[in-house]
Design an enzyme around this catalytic site. Structure first.
Site, PDB file in Angstrom:
ATOM      1  N   THR A  64      52.264 -27.641 -64.190  1.00 24.35           N
ATOM      2  CA  THR A  64      50.948 -27.027 -64.328  1.00 24.35           C
ATOM      3  C   THR A  64      50.991 -26.165 -65.582  1.00 24.35           C
ATOM      4  O   THR A  64      51.790 -25.234 -65.680  1.00 24.35           O
ATOM      5  CB  THR A  64      50.594 -26.184 -63.103  1.00 24.35           C
ATOM      6  OG1 THR A  64      50.488 -27.047 -61.977  1.00 24.35           O
ATOM      7  CG2 THR A  64      49.259 -25.470 -63.303  1.00 24.35           C
ATOM      8  N   LYS A 102      50.680 -17.142 -63.594  1.00 23.69           N
ATOM      9  CA  LYS A 102      50.626 -18.003 -64.790  1.00 23.69           C
ATOM     10  C   LYS A 102      49.383 -18.878 -64.747  1.00 23.69           C
ATOM     11  O   LYS A 102      48.620 -18.959 -65.722  1.00 23.69           O
ATOM     12  CB  LYS A 102      51.874 -18.894 -64.850  1.00 23.69           C
ATOM     13  CG  LYS A 102      51.756 -20.045 -65.843  1.00 23.69           C
ATOM     14  CD  LYS A 102      52.759 -21.190 -65.584  1.00 23.69           C
ATOM     15  CE  LYS A 102      52.429 -22.009 -64.360  1.00 23.69           C
ATOM     16  NZ  LYS A 102      53.164 -23.277 -64.223  1.00 23.69           N
ATOM     17  N   LYS A 106      43.575 -29.145 -62.033  1.00 28.14           N
ATOM     18  CA  LYS A 106      44.464 -28.218 -61.320  1.00 28.14           C
ATOM     19  C   LYS A 106      43.925 -26.795 -61.403  1.00 28.14           C
ATOM     20  O   LYS A 106      44.030 -26.022 -60.446  1.00 28.14           O
ATOM     21  CB  LYS A 106      45.875 -28.296 -61.919  1.00 28.14           C
ATOM     22  CG  LYS A 106      46.915 -27.384 -61.242  1.00 28.14           C
ATOM     23  CD  LYS A 106      47.237 -27.821 -59.805  1.00 28.14           C
ATOM     24  CE  LYS A 106      48.164 -26.842 -59.096  1.00 28.14           C
ATOM     25  NZ  LYS A 106      49.576 -26.992 -59.436  1.00 28.14           N
TER      26      LYS A 106
END
Lengths: 292, 292
Positions: free
Chosen positions: B97, B240, B172
């Protein structure tokens, strides 16, 4: 001898709920603010009363499903309210989503008359009311809850006694607090998907059965995609609920920033003219904030 | 002739994914920063390479599963990176990701070498990686996606081509934006339930199958109740992800206040020492905010 039930409030939730009680064989005495909304019940054998006080007079049980805490206060504690005529030993059940503090006041006033009041807000919406599949969250005396069970079983498939007076309302607030920030999450995700050039239908294929899964993702996002803002649950009622949850939180010294944000965004939505839309219309408030 | 796969990254996700490819009969050449973490794969027949460049040299496919965008950049574009040795016609798949903008840069650099790069982040966590039940969200060339499918079928049960390079990462981000505010909602609801004197287990009985239902309510709230903060998904990785989503949103001119709030609350949680806890530890940040 069959039990006599007084019933106050025959709107989109109250009418089908009262209908289930009639069909279960209870004798029903109805009052509602707009008598037209009671006509189907009267045609099925309910009798009309001119006030909450008259509907409660001599009744074994009184059920209430109205709109706002002000209505609950008037229906129970007002001049022609239930508590002006209720008989000792009667059971009073308020299905309205309303204030926990008011639920405690009503329970105390009922006790002073020798009656028992339960707060019993529901979730499941108009569909749940029609299918008798509501979740009923009950606060109040445990003996009163047991006495109410046969009647609650006519209305919902989940019936849980949560604790003392006000606990049913507190439980409903927990439910609404979850929905509040979840709605923000769904609208922001849809905005991001559109702005980044994705096809939202394809995105749903990737994300709808994983860690992002929720009732709202499955049930409300498809309506947002169709621009279908018809009410399943009214914005103005959700704003009421969040207002109650915020007031109770502040009284308990709790700071809930997500709930505060959701309430503000829904207030913006009301200002855009969507008080009578469904809660999925929140996407319009986020779009407006990000326009231009 | 069997396909040769280079594989970079054998952490909690990458190791079981690479293991499925070995079991499917692919020939595997592995590099990872900490060689100890590759020992099980080497014992099963994978061969060791000293750099991403060596793992990619002559490989038909290169799979990458590392931690942060900086790692992705180094692994693909660094001095000993994949693109320094990749052969024309090779297929590069980044499962990390990471940033959509970086995914586009990698895809362009691959194209310049006659190779094809897909961004293919996953959801489903370590359990999904072990069970090969991941949802894989793919961005990049449609022909490359078709070529990758037999391999993706070894790793996940949902595999959707979302669009051009970066679209997998954007998808995502949509997933993570939903989780962000949903986590706030769950923590605030639990705080309210406790503070108002409710029994959270009873509350779950009332609310977990209705409009408040979500994966997090079913899977993470029970862990919060047990004070079990072991990582299913690390706080630092979620921070993140939210940072990437916020940067991309700002670049698109989108203001997402719920996501901003969630990112701030998770930053508070990191300051409390919970970078390596599971995301359900967010309840501790809300508790700290409401202490005293």
């Amino acid at each position: 001898m069959e039990k006599v039930i007084g019933w106050i409030g025959t709107g989109v939730m109250g009418a089908p709920m009262a209908g289930h009680l009639l069909q279960a064989g209870y004798s029903l005495r109805v009052f509602t603010r707009n008598p037209e909304k009671a006509s189907a019940l009267l045609a099925q054998g309910a009798s009309w009363c001119d006030s909450p006080a008259k509907a409660a007079e001599g009744a074994d049980v009184v059920g209430v499903m109205v709109g706002f805490p002000e209505d609950v206060e008037q229906v129970f504690l007002g001049e022609e309210g239930i508590l002006s005529t209720v008989r000792p030993g009667a059971l009073l059940i308020d299905f309205t989503t309303s204030s926990p503090a008011l639920a405690r006041r009503v329970a105390e006033a009922a006790e002073a008359k020798g009656a028992c009041a339960l707060d019993a807000p529901v979730s499941g919406g108009d569909v749940g009311a029609r299918n008798a599949s509501l979740s009923i969250m009950v606060g109040g005396d445990a003996t009163g809850f047991k006495e109410a069970l046969p009647l609650l079983e006519c209305l919902g498939k989940t019936r849980v006694h949560q604790g003392p007076p006000g606990s049913g309302q507190h439980t409903k607030m927990v439910n609404q607090i979850i929905i509040a920030s979840t709605m923000i999450s769904l609208c922001e995700a849809l905005l991001y998907a559109r702005r980044s050039g994705l096809d939202p239908e394809l995105v749903l294929q990737s994300i709808s059965s994983g860690a992002a899964a929720s009732w709202g993702l499955s049930n409300l996002v498809p309506r947002m995609l169709r621009q279908d803002y018809a009410p399943g649950f009214f914005v103005e009622h959700f704003v009421k609920d969040m207002g109650i949850a915020l007031a109770e939180s502040r009284a308990m010294g709790l700071h809930l920033p997500g709930l505060e944000l959701a309430e503000q965004l829904y207030r913006n939505l009301v200002e855009l003219g969507h008080a009578k839309s469904g809660t999925q219309a929140l996407i319009l408030a986020l779009e407006a904030m990000n326009a231009g």
